[in-house]
Design an enzyme around this catalytic site. Structure first.
Site, short mmCIF file in Angstrom:
data_model
loop_
_atom_site.label_atom_id
_atom_site.label_comp_id
_atom_site.label_asym_id
_atom_site.label_seq_id
_atom_site.Cartn_x
_atom_site.Cartn_y
_atom_site.Cartn_z
N GLY A 136 -2.17 0.32 -5.29
CA GLY A 136 -2.35 1.73 -5.64
C GLY A 136 -1.46 2.70 -4.89
O GLY A 136 -1.75 3.88 -4.83
N ASP A 186 7.96 -0.97 -14.92
CA ASP A 186 7.44 -1.78 -13.81
C ASP A 186 7.50 -3.27 -14.11
O ASP A 186 7.87 -4.08 -13.26
CB ASP A 186 5.99 -1.38 -13.51
P1 ADP Z 1 0.12 0.42 -8.30
O1 ADP Z 1 0.55 -0.42 -9.45
O2 ADP Z 1 0.99 1.58 -8.08
O3 ADP Z 1 -0.09 -0.36 -7.05
P2 ADP Z 1 -2.20 0.70 -9.98
O4 ADP Z 1 -3.37 1.61 -9.92
O5 ADP Z 1 -1.38 0.69 -11.21
O6 ADP Z 1 -1.30 1.03 -8.69
O7 ADP Z 1 -2.66 -0.78 -9.74
C1 ADP Z 1 -3.48 -1.11 -8.65
C2 ADP Z 1 -4.58 -2.04 -9.09
O8 ADP Z 1 -4.05 -3.32 -9.45
C3 ADP Z 1 -5.57 -2.35 -7.99
O9 ADP Z 1 -6.56 -1.35 -7.90
C4 ADP Z 1 -6.14 -3.69 -8.46
O10 ADP Z 1 -7.12 -3.50 -9.45
C5 ADP Z 1 -4.94 -4.35 -9.09
N1 ADP Z 1 -4.25 -5.24 -8.13
C6 ADP Z 1 -2.98 -5.15 -7.71
N2 ADP Z 1 -2.67 -6.13 -6.83
C7 ADP Z 1 -3.78 -6.86 -6.68
C8 ADP Z 1 -4.13 -8.01 -5.90
N3 ADP Z 1 -3.27 -8.60 -5.08
N4 ADP Z 1 -5.40 -8.48 -6.02
C9 ADP Z 1 -6.28 -7.89 -6.84
N5 ADP Z 1 -6.01 -6.82 -7.59
C10 ADP Z 1 -4.78 -6.29 -7.52
MG MG Z 2 0.62 0.21 -11.47
#
Ligand code: ADP
Ligand code: MG
Length: 393
Positions: A136, A186
């Protein structure tokens, strides 16, 4: 077989394997990784069919696992920030069984990719997910999770290996399972990132062009503001709709086809806000093409200036910045060895990206730390490669 060249990736894989052994009581047989990204310039242009210029980071999501005999998928995340439960089970889709998004939300990114994966039939599998991409923070942990999942599935059940189709399936997973109507940037960069290069992506034709970025005299600094303002949640879809509205009034399929002259002609037909949204997008698409030319000729001054113009436009016209991001950019720009700085990603928090002279790294960090009212986290990264399978012993 060649091991990972990146020490961070190596330790991440080792951590994932250890965690898998503890959870499932055996060694995993397959592994995949996919990087997060930072967008150097071209913000909020991807869903307007414009240009973007991201680079893959040395931050990765890793998935390790093994097939199982039954038709069950069992996945664990080691991410502390992911909501509980951290272990989820669901059936392999097919034969009339269709997966649906649900709780916990983090699993939807995996479920979406599994559901939309083109080859089959998939076996059941156990897997552990570990990541060094902060969740996030605007560095696209979500796309790296989708693309890592897809790369993992490619080893369980090979597909046609078309990288464009791969990125599109991952984007579809984000649209239909995470309910985020994101553009294509992305997933593309996470699939197609290349060592030592930024990637110019034409979001209309989906053509890509590598732009070298491996000059030891310059550094890319990512500064995490460590804030994320949760507004109403409708900001992103609202911006999208405003862009569509402007394109419609302009009589164009998208803002990519419009020029500033076109926009000025219909100014009276648009609300003041929609006009400013369109002005950002049209200007940003132009800035991105100019930035690519500057980068190719190592004209970092011009590149940096375009970064600052991009930030100002995102702040004033697109209104997706926030005081913390503005503060970080202003602080960075106070150092003469800084070429440029801007917010990166969707906005309302997350990170800034800064281009600077290598020799000034320490000085820049010190200054930003001193000036920023919050607590920032810093990452330097050179452009990494894209998603990979990692043969395990
Ligand atoms: P960003 O892509 O900028 O990091 P997003 O809100 O689009 O932010 O995505 C973040 C979400 O993706 C997290 O809240 C989670 O639900 C999921 N996520 C990302 N990486 C992981 C991980 N390693 N394990 C579990 N969920 C993940
Ligand atoms: Mg994202």
């Amino acid at each position: 077989m060649e091991g990972p060249r990146d020490p961070d990736l190596g330790s991440l894989l080792a951590a994932a394997r250890g965690s898998y052994r503890r959870t499932f009581g055996a060694d995993p047989k397959i592994a995949a990784s996919a990087p997060g990204r930072v967008n150097l310039i071209g913000e909020h242009t991807d869903y307007n069919q414009g240009f973007v210029l991201p680079m893959a980071l040395r931050m990765y999501t890793v998935i390790v696992g093994s097939p199982r005999e039954d038709k069950i998928i069992s996945i664990v995340t080691t991410a502390e920030e992911a909501e509980d439960p951290k272990k989820v089970q669901f059936p392999v889709p097919g034969e009339g069984l269709v997966l649906k998004p649900g709780e916990p939300r983090w699993a939807n990114y995996v479920k979406g990719v599994v559901q939309h994966y083109k080859a089959g039939p998939l076996p059941g599998f156990n897997a552990v997910i570990t990541s060094s991409v902060p969740l996030g923070a605007g560095l696209s942990s979500s796309a790296s999770l989708e693309v890592a999942t897809y790369t993992f599935l490619q080893q369980l059940c090979p597909d046609d290996r078309d990288p464009v189709a791969k990125a599109l399936v991952c984007q579809k997973a984000e649209h239909t399972f995470a309910m985020m109507p994101c553009g294509i940037m992305d997933q593309f960069i996470s699939v197609m990132g290349t060592e030592g290069h930024a990637l110019l992506l034409d979001c209309r034709s989906l053509e890509t062009c590598l732009v070298p970025l491996a000059d030891p005299n310059v550094l890319v600094l990512i500064t995490n503001s460590n804030v994320r303002h949760t507004l109403t949640g409708s900001e992103y879809p609202t911006r999208r709709h405003q862009c569509e509205e402007a394109a419609k009034v302009l009589g164009k399929p998208s803002l990519r086809e419009a020029t500033m002259t076109d926009l000025e002609k219909v100014k009276g037909l648009l609300s003041e806000e929609v006009y400013r949204r369109a002005r950002h997008v049209i200007g940003e698409i132009e800035r991105t093409t100019r930035a690519v030319e500057a980068l190719k000729s190592r004209d970092y001054q011009t590149f940096g200036q375009l970064m600052v113009e991009s930030h100002n436009s995102l702040r004033d016209d697109y209104e997706v910045s926030c005081p913390e991001l503005d503060e970080l950019v202003s602080a960075a720009m106070e150092i003469p060895e800084v070429y440029g700085s801007r917010m990166t990603g969707g906005g309302f928090g997350g990170c800034t990206v800064t281009l600077l002279e290598s020799g000034a790294a320490e000085k820049v960090l010190r200054h930003i730390k001193e000036k920023y009212s919050g607590k920032a986290t810093f990452y330097f990264s050179t452009p990494s490669g894209g998603a990979k399978a990692h043969p395990l012993p």
